[in-house]
Design a protein around this motif. Structure first.
Motif, mmCIF file in Angstrom:
data_model
loop_
_atom_site.group_PDB
_atom_site.id
_atom_site.type_symbol
_atom_site.label_atom_id
_atom_site.label_comp_id
_atom_site.label_asym_id
_atom_site.label_seq_id
_atom_site.Cartn_x
_atom_site.Cartn_y
_atom_site.Cartn_z
ATOM 1 N N ASN A 151 0.827 -1.207 0.000
ATOM 2 C CA ASN A 151 0.000 0.000 0.000
ATOM 3 C C ASN A 151 0.861 1.256 0.000
ATOM 4 O O ASN A 151 0.545 2.243 -0.673
ATOM 5 C CB ASN A 151 -0.939 0.002 1.200
ATOM 6 N N ALA A 152 1.962 1.216 0.756
ATOM 7 C CA ALA A 152 2.864 2.365 0.812
ATOM 8 C C ALA A 152 3.507 2.611 -0.551
ATOM 9 O O ALA A 152 3.641 3.757 -0.993
ATOM 10 C CB ALA A 152 3.937 2.144 1.878
ATOM 11 N N SER A 153 3.899 1.531 -1.248
ATOM 12 C CA SER A 153 4.487 1.671 -2.586
ATOM 13 C C SER A 153 3.481 2.266 -3.550
ATOM 14 O O SER A 153 3.805 3.170 -4.331
ATOM 15 C CB SER A 153 4.968 0.312 -3.090
ATOM 16 N N SER A 154 2.258 1.764 -3.517
ATOM 17 C CA SER A 154 1.217 2.265 -4.410
ATOM 18 C C SER A 154 0.941 3.749 -4.149
ATOM 19 O O SER A 154 0.788 4.538 -5.090
ATOM 20 C CB SER A 154 -0.063 1.448 -4.226
ATOM 21 N N LEU A 155 0.901 4.129 -2.876
ATOM 22 C CA LEU A 155 0.661 5.525 -2.524
ATOM 23 C C LEU A 155 1.816 6.413 -3.005
ATOM 24 O O LEU A 155 1.590 7.514 -3.521
ATOM 25 C CB LEU A 155 0.491 5.662 -1.014
ATOM 26 N N TYR A 156 3.042 5.914 -2.882
ATOM 27 C CA TYR A 156 4.199 6.686 -3.347
ATOM 28 C C TYR A 156 4.146 6.860 -4.868
ATOM 29 O O TYR A 156 4.423 7.952 -5.380
ATOM 30 C CB TYR A 156 5.496 5.992 -2.940
ATOM 31 N N PHE A 157 3.826 5.769 -5.591
ATOM 32 C CA PHE A 157 3.714 5.865 -7.047
ATOM 33 C C PHE A 157 2.678 6.918 -7.450
ATOM 34 O O PHE A 157 2.895 7.696 -8.382
ATOM 35 C CB PHE A 157 3.327 4.507 -7.640
ATOM 36 N N GLU A 158 1.547 6.936 -6.746
ATOM 37 C CA GLU A 158 0.487 7.899 -7.051
ATOM 38 C C GLU A 158 0.986 9.336 -6.827
ATOM 39 O O GLU A 158 0.792 10.210 -7.689
ATOM 40 C CB GLU A 158 -0.736 7.631 -6.159
ATOM 41 N N ARG A 159 1.595 9.579 -5.701
ATOM 42 C CA ARG A 159 2.034 10.937 -5.372
ATOM 43 C C ARG A 159 3.147 11.413 -6.301
ATOM 44 O O ARG A 159 3.133 12.561 -6.773
ATOM 45 C CB ARG A 159 2.504 10.988 -3.913
ATOM 46 N N PHE A 160 4.108 10.545 -6.579
ATOM 47 C CA PHE A 160 5.207 10.946 -7.448
ATOM 48 C C PHE A 160 4.725 11.135 -8.884
ATOM 49 O O PHE A 160 5.212 12.020 -9.605
ATOM 50 C CB PHE A 160 6.336 9.923 -7.390
ATOM 51 N N SER A 161 3.769 10.318 -9.317
ATOM 52 C CA SER A 161 3.203 10.480 -10.654
ATOM 53 C C SER A 161 2.475 11.813 -10.778
ATOM 54 O O SER A 161 2.607 12.511 -11.798
ATOM 55 C CB SER A 161 2.237 9.323 -10.961
ATOM 56 N N LYS A 239 -0.064 1.782 -12.900
ATOM 57 C CA LYS A 239 -0.623 2.623 -13.955
ATOM 58 C C LYS A 239 -1.386 3.768 -13.300
ATOM 59 O O LYS A 239 -2.262 3.535 -12.475
ATOM 60 C CB LYS A 239 -1.566 1.820 -14.860
ATOM 61 N N HIS A 240 -1.045 4.995 -13.702
ATOM 62 C CA HIS A 240 -1.640 6.179 -13.089
ATOM 63 C C HIS A 240 -2.446 6.954 -14.132
ATOM 64 O O HIS A 240 -1.904 7.417 -15.135
ATOM 65 C CB HIS A 240 -0.542 7.058 -12.500
ATOM 66 N N LYS A 241 -3.758 7.041 -13.891
ATOM 67 C CA LYS A 241 -4.681 7.814 -14.732
ATOM 68 C C LYS A 241 -4.755 7.309 -16.171
ATOM 69 O O LYS A 241 -4.892 8.108 -17.115
ATOM 70 C CB LYS A 241 -4.305 9.298 -14.710
ATOM 71 N N LEU A 242 -4.674 6.013 -16.365
ATOM 72 C CA LEU A 242 -4.887 5.457 -17.701
ATOM 73 C C LEU A 242 -6.360 5.606 -18.059
ATOM 74 O O LEU A 242 -7.226 5.043 -17.380
ATOM 75 C CB LEU A 242 -4.488 3.983 -17.739
#
Length: 295
Positions: A151-161, A239-242
């Motif tokens: 969950n932490a990795s997914s949240l980081y990917f979202e924020r950095f994206s 994948k972010h905002k596909l």
């Protein structure tokens, strides 16, 4: 008559002795029984030859890969952790392939030479493992920790994206147009063992564009008289905002997060955008220099 009289008693004593011997004879322990059941496990077979690379994609980076015979070669990046390895074979007897990935899972396969190959890519899941090099404990605490890390990795990917989309940095002019649909790679950024592809889909047509899929591949052109093209699919870790649809006259920007990788100068990354129930498909080629020199 005396001998016949005592013969049944001798047989009875003999039977008792045999029964006691069997009862106290050494038996395989549970670990031995488990090992026996594993040794009789039927392994999947992977076919390879000397003209094509067979790609094996694992759920975690490869730590070690070994073949049992010299006529089979399994190559993987020993310096930078990667999720896939390539298998080639020369004519000869069958052998075996043993692969251990980063988290200790063990994968074992029979490998055979085959002149004509019907399958070039194998996508292997964690459930295909035959065991682990270290004891596995399924405690609630460990399971909770794994979920929390994911969950932490997914949240980081979202924020950095989101940060990269707001930054609007450019790496170069990487664009392909077809039928008033444009596919562009705006930027490629390296961060924490991942490559972030910032992508734009621009619809300048009068019809909405429904996205069937957007995929990344690595293409390798084989040299020689018989030129061929080998394609390896790259699976994003996030994948972010596909978008499912890009409306007419609008553009959508998104981010694909990929495991870190690099490619040789005879390879290239291809982004393939495919339209759902349509033919406005685009293939965008990205040179190795952009992949190997990200922002």
């Amino acid at each position: 008559m005396g001998i016949n009289k005592f013969t049944p008693m001798k047989k009875y004593i003999t039977i008792i002795f045999i029964g006691i011997s069997c009862a106290f004879a050494p038996r395989p322990c549970s670990a031995q029984a488990s090992a026996y059941s594993q040794s009789t496990q039927i392994l999947d077979t992977i076919y390879a030859n000397d003209t094509k690379n067979v790609a094996l994609f694992f759920p975690e980076p490869i730590r070690q890969g070994i073949t049992g015979s010299d006529n089979y070669v399994f190559t993987y990046n020993r310096e930078k952790e990667q999720y896939f390895g390539l298998l080639q074979a020369k004519p000869g007897k069958e052998s075996n392939l043993l692969v251990i990935n980063k988290n200790g899972l063990i994968f074992s396969y029979i490998v055979k030479y085959k002149k004509q190959l019907s399958k070039l890519n194998y996508f292997i899941s964690a459930t295909d493992s035959i065991g682990n090099v270290r004891p596995v404990t399924n405690t609630l605490e460990e399971a909770t920790t794994r979920i929390a890390l994911a969950n932490a990795s997914s949240l980081y990917f979202e924020r950095f994206s989101n940060y990269l989309l707001a930054k609007k940095q450019r790496i170069g002019s990487i664009r392909k147009r077809s039928e008033r649909i444009s596919l562009r790679v705006e930027n490629i950024v390296f961060d924490k063992e991942q490559l972030y592809f910032i992508i734009e889909i621009d619809n300048r047509s009068t019809l909405d564009y429904d996205v069937n899929f957007l995929k990344l591949f690595v293409d390798t052109r084989q040299k020689g008289k018989k030129k061929s093209l080998q394609r390896i699919y790259l699976e994003p870790v996030h994948k972010h905002k596909l978008p499912e649809r890009v409306t007419a006259g609008k553009a959508k920007r998104l981010v694909y997060v990929m495991p870190k990788f690099s490619i040789a100068d005879d390879r290239r990354v291809v982004l393939e955008l495919n339209e759902h129930k349509g033919e406005r498909n685009i293939k965008l080629k990205v040179s190795h220099r952009y992949i190997n020199n990200p922002n």
